[in-house]
Write an enzyme that holds these catalytic residues in place. Structure first.
Site, PDB file in Angstrom:
ATOM      1  N   GLU A   1       0.837  -1.204   0.000  1.00  0.00           N
ATOM      2  CA  GLU A   1       0.000   0.000   0.000  1.00  0.00           C
ATOM      3  C   GLU A   1       0.869   1.250   0.000  1.00  0.00           C
ATOM      4  O   GLU A   1       1.993   1.217   0.507  1.00  0.00           O
ATOM      5  CB  GLU A   1      -0.887   0.018   1.252  1.00  0.00           C
ATOM      6  CG  GLU A   1      -1.934  -1.056   1.223  1.00  0.00           C
ATOM      7  CD  GLU A   1      -2.801  -1.083   2.486  1.00  0.00           C
ATOM      8  OE1 GLU A   1      -3.751  -1.852   2.517  1.00  0.00           O
ATOM      9  OE2 GLU A   1      -2.500  -0.334   3.435  1.00  0.00           O
TER      10      GLU A   1
ATOM     11  N   LYS B   1       2.396   4.442   1.394  1.00  0.00           N
ATOM     12  CA  LYS B   1       2.618   4.902   2.772  1.00  0.00           C
ATOM     13  C   LYS B   1       2.411   6.413   2.766  1.00  0.00           C
ATOM     14  O   LYS B   1       3.302   7.175   2.371  1.00  0.00           O
ATOM     15  CB  LYS B   1       4.030   4.547   3.255  1.00  0.00           C
ATOM     16  CG  LYS B   1       4.252   4.917   4.708  1.00  0.00           C
ATOM     17  CD  LYS B   1       5.609   4.448   5.185  1.00  0.00           C
ATOM     18  CE  LYS B   1       5.766   4.601   6.683  1.00  0.00           C
ATOM     19  NZ  LYS B   1       5.522   5.952   7.179  1.00  0.00           N
TER      20      LYS B   1
ATOM     21  N   ARG C   1      -1.716   9.778  11.617  1.00  0.00           N
ATOM     22  CA  ARG C   1      -2.459   8.542  11.886  1.00  0.00           C
ATOM     23  C   ARG C   1      -3.788   8.928  12.531  1.00  0.00           C
ATOM     24  O   ARG C   1      -3.824   9.748  13.464  1.00  0.00           O
ATOM     25  CB  ARG C   1      -1.645   7.656  12.841  1.00  0.00           C
ATOM     26  CG  ARG C   1      -2.234   6.277  13.098  1.00  0.00           C
ATOM     27  CD  ARG C   1      -1.959   5.382  11.925  1.00  0.00           C
ATOM     28  NE  ARG C   1      -2.438   4.029  12.133  1.00  0.00           N
ATOM     29  CZ  ARG C   1      -1.648   2.995  12.411  1.00  0.00           C
ATOM     30  NH1 ARG C   1      -0.346   3.154  12.551  1.00  0.00           N
ATOM     31  NH2 ARG C   1      -2.166   1.782  12.548  1.00  0.00           N
TER      32      ARG C   1
ATOM     33  N   ARG D   1      -2.505   9.013  16.901  1.00  0.00           N
ATOM     34  CA  ARG D   1      -1.626   7.855  17.081  1.00  0.00           C
ATOM     35  C   ARG D   1      -1.334   7.586  18.552  1.00  0.00           C
ATOM     36  O   ARG D   1      -1.242   6.475  19.000  1.00  0.00           O
ATOM     37  CB  ARG D   1      -0.331   8.166  16.329  1.00  0.00           C
ATOM     38  CG  ARG D   1       0.719   7.156  16.490  1.00  0.00           C
ATOM     39  CD  ARG D   1       2.015   7.696  15.893  1.00  0.00           C
ATOM     40  NE  ARG D   1       3.016   6.689  16.059  1.00  0.00           N
ATOM     41  CZ  ARG D   1       3.617   6.070  15.060  1.00  0.00           C
ATOM     42  NH1 ARG D   1       3.336   6.372  13.828  1.00  0.00           N
ATOM     43  NH2 ARG D   1       4.509   5.141  15.306  1.00  0.00           N
TER      44      ARG D   1
ATOM     45  N   LYS E   1       7.444  -1.701   6.475  1.00  0.00           N
ATOM     46  CA  LYS E   1       7.504  -0.469   5.680  1.00  0.00           C
ATOM     47  C   LYS E   1       8.786  -0.435   4.847  1.00  0.00           C
ATOM     48  O   LYS E   1       9.807  -0.996   5.245  1.00  0.00           O
ATOM     49  CB  LYS E   1       7.395   0.765   6.572  1.00  0.00           C
ATOM     50  CG  LYS E   1       8.435   0.861   7.635  1.00  0.00           C
ATOM     51  CD  LYS E   1       8.158   2.008   8.602  1.00  0.00           C
ATOM     52  CE  LYS E   1       9.117   1.945   9.762  1.00  0.00           C
ATOM     53  NZ  LYS E   1       8.991   2.977  10.735  1.00  0.00           N
TER      54      LYS E   1
HETATM   55  P1  AMP Z   1       6.513   5.122  10.822  1.00  0.00           P
HETATM   56  O1  AMP Z   1       5.792   6.311  11.392  1.00  0.00           O
HETATM   57  O2  AMP Z   1       7.671   5.477   9.965  1.00  0.00           O
HETATM   58  O3  AMP Z   1       6.819   4.064  11.863  1.00  0.00           O
HETATM   59  O4  AMP Z   1       5.519   4.385   9.783  1.00  0.00           O
HETATM   60  C1  AMP Z   1       4.298   3.842  10.141  1.00  0.00           C
HETATM   61  C2  AMP Z   1       3.182   4.841   9.889  1.00  0.00           C
HETATM   62  O5  AMP Z   1       2.892   4.963   8.510  1.00  0.00           O
HETATM   63  C3  AMP Z   1       1.865   4.434  10.467  1.00  0.00           C
HETATM   64  O6  AMP Z   1       1.803   4.697  11.849  1.00  0.00           O
HETATM   65  C4  AMP Z   1       0.876   5.277   9.680  1.00  0.00           C
HETATM   66  O7  AMP Z   1       0.720   6.529  10.345  1.00  0.00           O
HETATM   67  C5  AMP Z   1       1.593   5.539   8.361  1.00  0.00           C
HETATM   68  N1  AMP Z   1       0.916   4.942   7.176  1.00  0.00           N
HETATM   69  C6  AMP Z   1       0.698   5.588   6.029  1.00  0.00           C
HETATM   70  N2  AMP Z   1       0.090   4.804   5.135  1.00  0.00           N
HETATM   71  C7  AMP Z   1      -0.113   3.607   5.722  1.00  0.00           C
HETATM   72  C8  AMP Z   1      -0.703   2.381   5.294  1.00  0.00           C
HETATM   73  N3  AMP Z   1      -1.183   2.229   4.072  1.00  0.00           N
HETATM   74  N4  AMP Z   1      -0.739   1.371   6.191  1.00  0.00           N
HETATM   75  C9  AMP Z   1      -0.218   1.516   7.439  1.00  0.00           C
HETATM   76  N5  AMP Z   1       0.353   2.647   7.889  1.00  0.00           N
HETATM   77  C10 AMP Z   1       0.422   3.694   7.042  1.00  0.00           C
END
Ligand code: AMP
Length: 584
Positions: free
Chosen positions: A248, A250, A255, A270, A424
């Protein structure tokens, strides 16, 4: 139970930073509490109720000083002087009480219930006359406290209990006191879906493990969000996912967890703070768009340019979060689309144990896409070139990269957990050895030369979840604008601690210790072994890890609590990836 027993236990806990010791001390305290357990558990958290209740513990510093001045007969200036010297209003209250008790020798008889109820009244009294009510409630508590009780009551009111115990340690102690280790994970899972420590404690004390094990997501109660692991290449992701996954976009926004029940809508961040008031446009649109009775959905709110439809970078959305004024007009200037990717609850049924693809299918049936709500763009594939193209398309469309999601039946929604069900893959991985890291500020160094009178650098730490401590990884001195540099002393002033916070492991002594609260995003060139830093020192045969050439990206991770920062284990994994080029 007498509050003096709680104070005595808190004082013993303040003298150690070892997680197992802290947990045993807590377990011992919890076993003694009887019916007062719920209250004691909240007090250990420095709270009176779970965060989602919206009850804010506390009393303004100047009111506390005023009350202490009345009790002691000393002027407010004198009390303030003592506070400036001790750096801890609790200690100042203790000092006031010490001198008073020597003359009166009143034994303390305050019960936990009395203290708790008074703190609750102080927190919830509002309107005309409330200031005097708060002062007299606090005064009465102080007049009937011992010095050590006064210290902890005042620290709780001042929002600075500083016991250095995280929720994970409290849960460990509750399990030790009332259950057995085999249930610890399940208890943690229930807490992550229903973050009310008092409720979990009460069921455990009553021996009602079943209710806890059945506790799942519930509309209007925010649950901890599911998090992703990271890997540096598509091929490694495919290998980990068993050859195929749902990829998907990102999205780079906020959040957003949206709850609906009986026509009411609440939005949470979040970190589980309620943000409904900041996003009335989302709440209204949700009511128009979704045709179910109750639900919890998870997604990312992203600002877009209403003229062109293009997604704006993350910085723009921060203009909407935390805003108190002009909310409606700014919501028109900076509209948001919420890209939804998960369904956690629907019409009376928890969805968390359902496989991801099934949750997503049901989510898709709940609404018709419009400007306000869309499904996160998705590609289900096992074909590396196709996925790589999708990744490049995501960047071109203004996203940060992609998130892979496990498509097997094992792919449940894991609240609060970072696991391999979601992985991710970000743009930064291709540009430097290390990804951007979200590090916690635990100290500051005075500046020299051009930075005289300000902070010159910050001491940054990662979170070691297994040991529940913050471990240093670098000194951060670059990437600051003049404006940021100017504001650092003001931003960190409330978090200055006279001594090293109990949950910090550091070989470096900064000029100022800071409570681990603020999270900043940094870029780094690479991860190296370090004789001075303590990241993963236990797990890496006594050698710490450091981030070389760290640079502030300009992004404060206000949406992340310190325990949600980059974990020491992740830094070790990045280090190991870097050491072995074949694995990249
Ligand atoms: P990080 O903040 O770098 O740990 O990355 C995770 C965050 O990516 C999640 O907490 C979401 O806020 C964001 N995110 C954006 N798109 C998505 C998606 N399609 N699925 C899950 N998380 C996503």
């Amino acid at each position: 139970m007498l509050f003096s027993e709680v104070a005595e236990s808190f004082s013993r806990m303040s003298a150690t930073a070892k997680r197992l010791e802290l947990s045993s001390m807590l377990a011992e305290l919890f076993r003694k509490c009887g019916e007062d357990l719920r209250m004691v558990v909240y007090l250990v958290q420095g709270k009176l109720a779970p965060d989602f209740s919206g009850i804010e513990t506390g009393m303004a510093e100047k009111l506390i000083i005023k009350a202490l001045s009345m009790i002691s007969g000393s002027g407010e200036a004198e009390i303030t002087k003592d506070f400036v010297e001790s750096g801890d209003l609790g200690q100042t209250a203790g000092n006031v009480l010490k001198s008073r008790i020597q003359s009166t020798l009143v034994p303390s008889e305050l019960s936990v219930k009395y203290v708790f109820d008074s703190l609750m009244k102080i927190a919830t009294t509002a309107g005309p006359g409330s200031i005097n009510t708060k002062i007299s409630l606090y005064e009465y508590l102080m007049m009937n406290s011992s010095a050590s009780e006064a210290i902890f009551i005042t620290r709780i009111l001042n929002g600075k209990l500083r016991l250095g115990v995280s929720d994970a340690t409290i849960l460990m102690a509750l399990t030790e006191a009332f259950s057995s280790k085999e249930h610890q994970e399940a208890i943690e899972e229930s807490y992550n879906f229903h973050p009310d420590m008092g409720m979990i404690a009460e069921h455990l004390r009553e021996g009602d493990l079943d209710t806890i094990l059945q506790t799942g997501p519930e509309p209007m109660i925010p649950c901890r969000v599911m998090l992703a692991e990271r890997l540096p290449s598509v091929s490694q992701i495919l290998e980990k996912m068993g050859g195929k996954a749902a990829f998907e976009y990102k999205y780079d926004g906020l959040r957003t967890q949206i709850h609906m029940k009986d026509g009411k809508i609440r939005i949470f961040s979040r970190g589980n703070e309620e943000t409904t008031a900041n996003f009335p446009d989302i709440a209204r649109a949700f009511g128009r768009t979704f045709r179910c009775k109750s639900c919890i959905v998870d997604g990312e709110a992203v600002p877009y340019n209403p003229e062109t439809g293009e997604l704006y970078p993350f910085q723009v959305v921060s203009q909407r979060r935390g805003r108190k004024y002009s909310i409606e007009s700014v919501s028109q200037e900076i509209p948001l689309t919420v890209f939804l990717f998960d369904l956690i609850y629907l019409d009376g049924k928890p969805m968390n144990r359902m496989p991801y693809m099934e949750r997503r299918k049901r989510l898709g049936k709940l609404f018709r896409e419009n400007e306000d709500f869309k499904l996160a763009r998705q590609l289900v594939s096992g074909d590396e070139p196709e996925i790589t193209e999708f990744f490049h398309q995501s960047i071109a469309d203004g996203c940060e990269g992609i998130v892979a999601k496990n498509v097997t039946d094992q792919s449940t929604y894991r609240a609060g957990a970072r696991g391999w069900l979601w992985i991710k893959f970000k743009r930064d991985y291709q540009e430097s050895v290390s990804d951007t890291l979200d590090l916690v500020v635990i100290g500051a160094f005075s500046g020299h030369g051009k930075r005289k009178g300000r902070y010159g650098a910050l001491l940054m730490a990662s979170y070691n979840r297994e040991r529940d401590v913050y471990e240093t990884v670098c000194k951060l001195g670059t990437g600051f604008t003049d404006e940021t540099l100017e504001s650092l002393t003001r931003i960190f002033e409330p978090y200055i601690s006279r001594t090293k916070p109990a949950n910090v492991v550091s070989k470096i002594e900064p000029d100022f210790w800071l409570e681990p609260v603020k999270v900043m995003e940094i870029n780094g060139a690479e991860i190296t072994l370090s004789p001075v830093h303590t990241c993963c020192i236990e797990e890496n045969n006594g050698e710490g890890l450091a981030v070389r050439f760290p640079r502030f990206t300009g992004r404060w991770r206000q949406d992340k609590r310190p325990e949600q920062a980059t974990q020491s284990r992740e830094i070790l994994e990045l280090f190991q990836m870097g050491k072995n080029p074949q694995s990249r």
